[in-house]
Write an enzyme that holds these catalytic residues in place. Structure first.
Site, PDB file in Angstrom:
ATOM      1  N   LYS A   9       0.837  -1.224   0.000  1.00 23.69           N
ATOM      2  CA  LYS A   9       0.000   0.000   0.000  1.00 23.69           C
ATOM      3  C   LYS A   9       0.863   1.262   0.000  1.00 23.69           C
ATOM      4  CE  LYS A   9      -3.737  -2.635   2.050  1.00 23.69           C
ATOM      5  NZ  LYS A   9      -4.889  -2.705   2.934  1.00 23.69           N
ATOM      6  N   HIS A  87      -9.151  -3.532  -5.835  1.00 21.28           N
ATOM      7  CA  HIS A  87      -9.034  -3.580  -4.375  1.00 21.28           C
ATOM      8  C   HIS A  87     -10.154  -2.730  -3.765  1.00 21.28           C
ATOM      9  CE1 HIS A  87      -7.538  -3.066  -0.321  1.00 21.28           C
ATOM     10  NE2 HIS A  87      -6.782  -4.132  -0.527  1.00 21.28           N
ATOM     11  N   GLU A 159     -11.597 -10.883  -0.584  1.00 24.40           N
ATOM     12  CA  GLU A 159     -11.249 -10.044   0.548  1.00 24.40           C
ATOM     13  C   GLU A 159     -12.502  -9.356   1.080  1.00 24.40           C
ATOM     14  OE1 GLU A 159      -6.997  -8.683   0.637  1.00 24.40           O
ATOM     15  OE2 GLU A 159      -7.916  -7.429  -0.877  1.00 24.40           O
TER      16      GLU A 159
HETATM   17  P1  PGA Z   1      -4.803  -6.358   5.749  1.00 25.82           P
HETATM   18  O1  PGA Z   1      -5.049  -5.865   4.266  1.00 25.82           O
HETATM   19  O2  PGA Z   1      -4.006  -7.629   5.680  1.00 25.82           O
HETATM   20  O3  PGA Z   1      -4.053  -5.249   6.405  1.00 25.82           O
HETATM   21  O4  PGA Z   1      -6.152  -6.590   6.357  1.00 25.82           O
HETATM   22  C1  PGA Z   1      -5.352  -6.756   3.251  1.00 25.82           C
HETATM   23  C2  PGA Z   1      -5.598  -6.023   1.969  1.00 25.82           C
HETATM   24  O5  PGA Z   1      -5.947  -4.842   1.983  1.00 25.82           O
HETATM   25  O6  PGA Z   1      -5.431  -6.574   0.897  1.00 25.82           O
END
Ligand code: PGA
Length: 241
Positions: A9, A87, A159
């Site tokens: 990110k 995403h 997700e």
């Molecule tokens: P996280 O994020 O592992 O911090 O929950 C996952 C993602 O955004 O793909």
């Protein structure tokens, strides 16, 4: 062979990234297919690693006068192999819908990039028992735009939005049911047997529990991929047959 996608990110300065890469060398050899997705300015730095390279997004345009955008062709030219598309943070903050997503995927395929397509329901959709219908729409509206051979170049990442960055991983029962549903849908409608991953609050403590779900083809990490020690423990605990 399982996939491990690290979505870094909008994190780390150059100095922090160089330190991260130095520490990354201590990660033991593994059969896992690790795909690192750093911010655009660091992509070339990650190119030297023994992991594959992925971008966190791609332009909706192919090239030209689109200030601030990075095209699939440009990404392919620096040896980027994958692009994360759809995403939930992009769907939410930038209003990306399936029309935009399909255009981005088209650009990726035309440039020879593979795609990690993220899908998942919000908390509200989950509470209204809409999970499966939301996923079906997110899949259908995008996948229907491509030929079957093209779709072989997609990895699906389930997700749930309510599990991302919240510390609340979905239960194994939910993950099993959803992954099973996605895999059946892919087989039935598209004759596809492509990897389906889970992502959302995965850490070194809950990875062992996730490993009990034999349907999973791998994981997408956010926060826990930023800490090399944690990442190492996760890798060590994944059974990469
Ligand atoms: P996280 O994020 O592992 O911090 O929950 C996952 C993602 O955004 O793909």
């Amino acid at each position: 062979m399982k996939y491990l996608i690290c979505n870094l990110k909008e994190n780390m300065t150059l100095t922090e990234t160089l330190k991260y890469l130095e520490d990354y060398r201590s990660i033991p050899k593994t059969n896992l297919k690790i795909i690192m997705c750093p911010s655009y300015p660091y992509l070339l730095l990650f190119n030297k690693n023994n992991s594959l390279l992925g971008s966190q997004d791609v332009s909706i345009y192919q090239s030209g006068s689109h200030t601030g955008e990075v095209s699939a062709i440009q990404l392919a030219s620096i040896n980027c192999h994958y692009s994360l598309i759809g995403h939930s943070e992009r769907r939410r903050t930038y209003n990306e819908n399936e029309v935009v997503i399909a255009r981005k995927i088209r650009n990726c395929f035309d440039a020879g990039l593979k795609v990690i397509y993220c899908i998942g329901e919000t908390l509200e959709e989950k509470e209204r028992l809409k999970t499966m219908s939301v996923l079906e729409k997110q899949l259908g509206r995008v996948l229907n735009n491509f030929k079957r051979e093209e779709l072989e170049n997609i990895i699906i990442a389930y997700e749930p939005v309510w599990a991302i960055g919240t510390g609340k991983k979905a239960s194994n029962i939910i993950i099993y049911e959803v992954i099973n549903f996605i895999k059946k849908l892919l087989k039935e409608y598209y004759e596809l047997d492509i990897p389906v991953l889970y992502g959302g609050s995965i850490n070194k403590d809950n990875i062992i529990e996730l490993e009990k779900i034999d349907l999973l083809d791998g994981y997408l990490l956010g926060k826990s991929s930023l800490n090399i020690e944690e990442l190492k423990q996760i890798i060590n605990k994944i059974n990469d047959k």
